[in-house]
Motif scaffolding. Structure first.
Motif, PDB file in Angstrom:
ATOM      1  N   LEU A 107      53.169  50.957  39.658  1.00  0.00           N
ATOM      2  CA  LEU A 107      51.977  50.735  38.845  1.00  0.00           C
ATOM      3  C   LEU A 107      50.798  51.424  39.519  1.00  0.00           C
ATOM      4  N   PRO A 108      49.747  51.761  38.753  1.00  0.00           N
ATOM      5  CA  PRO A 108      48.526  52.255  39.378  1.00  0.00           C
ATOM      6  C   PRO A 108      48.030  51.245  40.413  1.00  0.00           C
ATOM      7  N   LYS A 109      47.428  51.745  41.500  1.00  0.00           N
ATOM      8  CA  LYS A 109      47.038  50.886  42.620  1.00  0.00           C
ATOM      9  C   LYS A 109      46.172  49.723  42.168  1.00  0.00           C
ATOM     10  N   GLU A 110      45.182  50.003  41.300  1.00  0.00           N
ATOM     11  CA  GLU A 110      44.277  48.932  40.868  1.00  0.00           C
ATOM     12  C   GLU A 110      45.011  47.877  40.039  1.00  0.00           C
ATOM     13  N   HIS A 111      46.009  48.324  39.278  1.00  0.00           N
ATOM     14  CA  HIS A 111      46.787  47.390  38.458  1.00  0.00           C
ATOM     15  C   HIS A 111      47.643  46.497  39.355  1.00  0.00           C
ATOM     16  N   MET A 112      48.267  47.093  40.373  1.00  0.00           N
ATOM     17  CA  MET A 112      49.086  46.322  41.289  1.00  0.00           C
ATOM     18  C   MET A 112      48.240  45.315  42.059  1.00  0.00           C
ATOM     19  N   GLU A 113      47.040  45.716  42.470  1.00  0.00           N
ATOM     20  CA  GLU A 113      46.164  44.797  43.197  1.00  0.00           C
ATOM     21  C   GLU A 113      45.777  43.604  42.333  1.00  0.00           C
ATOM     22  N   ALA A 114      45.512  43.870  41.039  1.00  0.00           N
ATOM     23  CA  ALA A 114      45.156  42.785  40.130  1.00  0.00           C
ATOM     24  C   ALA A 114      46.323  41.819  39.942  1.00  0.00           C
ATOM     25  N   LEU A 115      47.529  42.390  39.873  1.00  0.00           N
ATOM     26  CA  LEU A 115      48.714  41.552  39.714  1.00  0.00           C
ATOM     27  C   LEU A 115      48.952  40.711  40.961  1.00  0.00           C
ATOM     28  N   LYS A 116      48.797  41.306  42.142  1.00  0.00           N
ATOM     29  CA  LYS A 116      48.959  40.561  43.387  1.00  0.00           C
ATOM     30  C   LYS A 116      47.938  39.426  43.480  1.00  0.00           C
ATOM     31  N   ALA A 117      46.688  39.728  43.087  1.00  0.00           N
ATOM     32  CA  ALA A 117      45.639  38.709  43.152  1.00  0.00           C
ATOM     33  C   ALA A 117      45.964  37.534  42.237  1.00  0.00           C
ATOM     34  N   ALA A 118      46.439  37.838  41.033  1.00  0.00           N
ATOM     35  CA  ALA A 118      46.780  36.768  40.091  1.00  0.00           C
ATOM     36  C   ALA A 118      47.924  35.913  40.622  1.00  0.00           C
ATOM     37  N   LEU A 119      48.932  36.552  41.207  1.00  0.00           N
ATOM     38  CA  LEU A 119      50.053  35.810  41.766  1.00  0.00           C
ATOM     39  C   LEU A 119      49.599  34.990  42.967  1.00  0.00           C
ATOM     40  N   GLY A 120      48.736  35.588  43.814  1.00  0.00           N
ATOM     41  CA  GLY A 120      48.256  34.888  45.000  1.00  0.00           C
ATOM     42  C   GLY A 120      47.462  33.635  44.661  1.00  0.00           C
ATOM     43  N   GLU A 121      46.775  33.668  43.543  1.00  0.00           N
ATOM     44  CA  GLU A 121      45.988  32.518  43.102  1.00  0.00           C
ATOM     45  C   GLU A 121      46.811  31.516  42.293  1.00  0.00           C
ATOM     46  N   GLY A 122      48.088  31.839  42.120  1.00  0.00           N
ATOM     47  CA  GLY A 122      48.930  30.944  41.331  1.00  0.00           C
ATOM     48  C   GLY A 122      48.631  31.024  39.845  1.00  0.00           C
ATOM     49  N   ASN A 123      47.943  32.095  39.418  1.00  0.00           N
ATOM     50  CA  ASN A 123      47.575  32.266  38.010  1.00  0.00           C
ATOM     51  C   ASN A 123      48.716  32.995  37.300  1.00  0.00           C
ATOM     52  N   PHE A 124      49.720  32.229  36.920  1.00  0.00           N
ATOM     53  CA  PHE A 124      50.934  32.793  36.338  1.00  0.00           C
ATOM     54  C   PHE A 124      50.645  33.490  35.009  1.00  0.00           C
ATOM     55  N   THR A 125      49.760  32.898  34.215  1.00  0.00           N
ATOM     56  CA  THR A 125      49.444  33.472  32.908  1.00  0.00           C
ATOM     57  C   THR A 125      48.780  34.837  33.053  1.00  0.00           C
ATOM     58  N   GLU A 126      47.848  34.960  34.010  1.00  0.00           N
ATOM     59  CA  GLU A 126      47.180  36.237  34.238  1.00  0.00           C
ATOM     60  C   GLU A 126      48.160  37.284  34.765  1.00  0.00           C
ATOM     61  N   ALA A 127      49.049  36.864  35.664  1.00  0.00           N
ATOM     62  CA  ALA A 127      50.047  37.786  36.194  1.00  0.00           C
ATOM     63  C   ALA A 127      50.958  38.292  35.077  1.00  0.00           C
ATOM     64  N   ALA A 128      51.343  37.387  34.187  1.00  0.00           N
ATOM     65  CA  ALA A 128      52.191  37.767  33.063  1.00  0.00           C
ATOM     66  C   ALA A 128      51.468  38.743  32.140  1.00  0.00           C
ATOM     67  N   ALA A 129      50.158  38.538  31.962  1.00  0.00           N
ATOM     68  CA  ALA A 129      49.373  39.440  31.118  1.00  0.00           C
ATOM     69  C   ALA A 129      49.346  40.850  31.717  1.00  0.00           C
ATOM     70  N   LYS A 130      49.223  40.925  33.052  1.00  0.00           N
ATOM     71  CA  LYS A 130      49.228  42.230  33.718  1.00  0.00           C
ATOM     72  C   LYS A 130      50.598  42.910  33.573  1.00  0.00           C
ATOM     73  N   ALA A 131      51.653  42.109  33.697  1.00  0.00           N
ATOM     74  CA  ALA A 131      52.998  42.659  33.535  1.00  0.00           C
ATOM     75  C   ALA A 131      53.206  43.159  32.109  1.00  0.00           C
TER      76      ALA A 131
END
Length: 391
Positions: free
Chosen positions: A23-47
């Motif tokens: 994934l583009p670096k900024e997209h991967m960082e956003a996904l990692k941040a969402a997972l790190g915060e336990g924000n499953f819905t946001e992580a799924a949206a990024k995926a």
């Protein structure tokens, strides 16, 4: 809730993160941040966004060569169509224009094969030709010749290479050459032509794409594309060899984790009687897509049976997983019955992908055996025909 910061390493699923799609670096960082915060819905949206972007990737293939060289037939072949069927490129038509004609793939419309105007006239100039057909539009060029490659073919290839793109020489009527010794060369002479441009020359039989160099051409096209475009091309390619099939499976595997994440994080609803919440409709779509990608649907199997004259019942007899038309929400729920959550959807998708790929190998083998049987049936009993003992 439990932090999911380690989810991208996925040790709890036994998944190697190196196999995940880039994934583009900024997209991967956003996904990692969402997972790190336990924000499953946001992580799924990024995926989900990553999958949607992958589905929009386009491939444009340029096919050129002299008029009458078999360009249009090759355009049809690479799109999985026979000549003179609905949507096929017209053959045997005298070219009177300098405009390229676009032919979208019938199943994967983001892959377009362009039938370029014929080359070889006295006024042909490679630089002007490429300018007129909009050189920058295409991912790579296939140069067709039904006899020996000529000076203008080489000139065009050199100009394409100078401008930084890939080219491939294709002889599409090699089977005709090998069976007509009076008008063409012997097999050894044809094969020796490869020395002209090393691995850039591919000998193809329009009647049987599994023979000669077409499987190798498929592999080369995929390997030399930028990584993010490989799955797009692979999905559109006919399953003519186990090697291409394995590449297709490997690329599809990179999407499984994202699909699992999406199914459990967006529009996820509890399934009555099971301790699981997921988007069943999305999983149904994913399994149907696997079937389509591997040619395990009624249309694909019917087309294969017509093309090779192997009864469709023989092809279906070796298939163990459900065909696309049999995949329903009830079937998906049945598969999910014994486990829970994201690991369940991941392994369900992985297991179905494995089964579909194995079924396609069996279909290829059944088709080869059935086709050989059809050929041998034309010989009288007791005929000392080479190959009869293989059946």
């Amino acid at each position: 809730g439990t932090k999911l910061s380690s989810a991208l390493e996925l040790p709890w699923l036994g998944i190697d993160a190196k196999g995940l799609p880039k994934l583009p670096k900024e997209h991967m960082e956003a996904l990692k941040a969402a997972l790190g915060e336990g924000n499953f819905t946001e992580a799924a949206a990024k995926a989900k966004e990553a999958l949607e972007k992958a589905d929009k990737i386009t491939i444009n293939i340029a096919v050129t060569g002299e008029a009458g060289s078999g360009k249009s037939s090759f355009v049809n072949a690479i799109r999985g169509l026979k000549d003179r069927v609905h949507g096929a490129a017209a053959i045997g038509v005298t070219e009177m224009t300098m405009e390229a004609i676009a032919y979208p793939h019938p199943t994967y419309p983001n892959v377009t094969v362009w039938d370029l105007p014929g080359i070889g006239t006295q006024k042909f100039k490679p630089d002007k030709y490429l300018e007129k057909v909009e050189f920058s539009l295409y991912d790579f060029f296939i140069i067709i010749s039904c006899t020996r490659f000529k000076y203008h073919d080489i000139e065009l290839a050199q100009e394409i290479q100078r401008l930084g793109k890939k080219f491939y020489f294709v002889r599409p009527k090699v089977d005709q050459d090998l069976t007509n010794e009076k008008r063409h060369y012997e097999e050894e002479g044809i094969l020796n032509q490869r020395g002209m441009a090393s691995s850039r020359v591919f000998l193809v039989s329009r009647g049987d794409l599994g023979k000669y160099d077409y499987p190798k051409l498929q592999e080369t096209l995929v390997d030399e594309l930028p990584g993010h475009k490989r799955l797009t091309l692979l999905r559109s390619l006919s399953n003519v060899s186990k090697e291409t099939l394995e590449k297709k499976k490997e690329q599809l595997q990179t999407q499984i984790w994202w699909k699992s994440l999406v199914s459990c994080g967006i529009a996820a609803v509890p399934i009555p009687g099971l301790s699981i919440a997921c988007d069943v409709a999305m999983l149904v779509t994913s399994l149907k897509e696997f079937c389509r990608d591997f040619g395990l649907d009624e249309n694909s199997l019917s087309a294969l049976a017509r093309r090779t004259k192997v009864p469709i019942a023989e092809l279906k007899a070796v298939i163990k997983s459900p065909l696309s038309e049999k995949i329903t929400k009830d079937l998906v729920i049945e598969i999910l019955t014994k486990s829970v959550s994201l690991p369940t959807t991941y392994f369900m998708l992985q297991n179905f992908l494995d089964a579909a790929a194995a079924d396609t190998v069996r279909v290829l083998e059944a088709n080869e055996t059935g086709f050989l049987a059809q050929m041998l049936s034309h010989f009288p009993p007791g005929c000392p025909c080479p190959g009869r003992s293989f059946l």
